[in-house]
Write an enzyme that holds these catalytic residues in place. Structure first.
Site: not given
Length: 392
Positions: A214, A325
């Site tokens: 991320e 995710e």
């Protein structure tokens, strides 16, 4: 682990009521849009949650009975199997979104790997804090932590489904607040950790290297692509030439923003092992109101966002991505929306090769997005209802 709230929400664009586009949804439980496909495509039944307009000669709105899902062993047009599984968190606990860390991590319970594998999972993602692996940025990997981490990795690899395992560096493109290649760790320091880990896992083909979790608020996306290239080069130079590598974009690896933000820059990343088929775009997408992964209720099935992503992948050389995710609470809304999302991925696995749910591992059963099994071995409702039907 989600500690952040995104400042903006990417709204899912509704399908036109009159006609669904090629690759668009055209049926399924809860679907209220058009069941008629654009000219040149056919509405094909995948499962009770999802039917899709696939290229073909018919334009009928009646879903055909054949399934477009891949076999459990391999995605269409790819050397990677269709993957479905779960994040087993713990070694990342207390990593903040500024890349700082203060802790020792918590080892995920290794019994979970066989538990999930027995139900069909063939993918585990095991996040870790950079500071645990190399206490000094650019320094030597800690032999004691690597031994601890590797014991978990090997337990995952030895599960009965012969799973793939994602080695996930979970630092948001940062070390203690400073961005890789842009005022923080140099590209050489970033490459160093991957050179060492790749050398350790070079002979284990079911390892997948997740170069960074991320990235967000990156000032220069072209420079970020150069940092990713440095990691890819280091992995291959260390002898890990057969494994898949996950290359992440910006905005917390958002599946929604990849085509318009980091994606065009990441298309320039090359693989010294040849081609680009082993470079997978690493994307995330949650289903709650602000895409933060912090709320128990879901408000979208993400099909519109993923349809745009698939179109972008196909138009750029049929590249591939993985949704490493996603997840939701153990609520009725998430059981419906996550099921529809995973049905879409299964039906489009030529482009999105699989998924990994957030999260089990060291999370207890009170965590908002928990899929950690109960003490008696039973599964959470979300896993049973929305995830298990779409495992390989």
């Amino acid at each position: 682990m989600k500690y952040f709230i995104l400042s903006a929400v990417i709204a899912a664009a509704p399908f036109a009521a009159a006609q669904s586009p090629i690759w668009g949804q055209c049926g399924g439980t809860g679907w209220s849009g058009s069941t008629t496909c654009a000219s040149g495509s056919t509405c094909v039944y995948s499962n009770p949650y999802y039917s899709q307009c696939l290229p073909g000669t018919a334009t009928s709105g009646t879903p055909t009975s054949s399934s477009s899902a891949p076999s459990s062993s391999q995605t269409a047009g790819s050397s990677i199997p269709y993957l479905g599984g779960v994040n087993t968190a713990g070694y990342d606990f207390s990593v903040a979104t500024d890349g700082s860390f203060n802790g020792t991590g918590v080892s995920p319970p290794v019994a979970q790997y066989q538990h999930f594998a027995s139900e069909g999972a063939n993918l585990f993602r095991i996040p870790f804090a950079w500071q645990l692996m190399t206490p000094t940025v650019g320094g030597t990997v800690s032999s004691s932590f690597l031994a601890r981490y590797d014991a978990t990795v090997q337990a995952a690899l030895s599960a009965s489904s012969q799973p793939y395992v994602i080695i996930d560096l979970h630092n948001y493109a940062r070390w203690n607040g400073a961005i890789i290649g842009q005022g923080g760790p140099t590209n050489a320091q970033f490459a160093s950790i991957w050179s060492q880990l790749a050398a350790h896992y070079a002979n284990q083909p079911r390892i997948i290297f997740g170069v960074m979790n991320e990235p967000h608020d990156i000032p220069s996306l072209s420079e970020w692509a150069a940092s990713v290239q440095a990691a890819v080069n280091a992995i291959r130079a260390a002898g890990a030439t057969s494994q898949f590598i996950l290359i992440p974009g910006s905005s917390y690896s958002s599946a929604a923003t990849l085509p318009t933000e980091a994606g065009p820059y990441l298309l320039t990343v090359t693989d010294p092992a040849g081609g680009t088929s082993k470079l997978l775009f690493d994307v995330h997408k949650y289903l709650d109101s602000d895409n933060s992964g912090t709320h128990a209720e879901c408000v979208t099935n993400n099909v519109a966002v993923l349809t745009t992503l698939v179109s972008w992948l196909q138009s750029n050389g049929n590249r591939q991505a993985i949704l490493s995710e996603t997840g939701g609470g153990n609520t009725a809304s998430c059981e419906t929306d996550l099921g529809q999302e995973l049905a879409y991925i299964q039906a489009n696995s030529k482009s999105i090769v699989g998924f990994s749910i957030w999260a089990a591992g060291a999370f207890d059963t009170t965590y908002t997005l928990t899929v950690t099994p109960n003490a008696d071995g039973s599964d959470q409702p979300l896993w049973t209802t929305a995830v298990k039907p779409y495992l390989p």
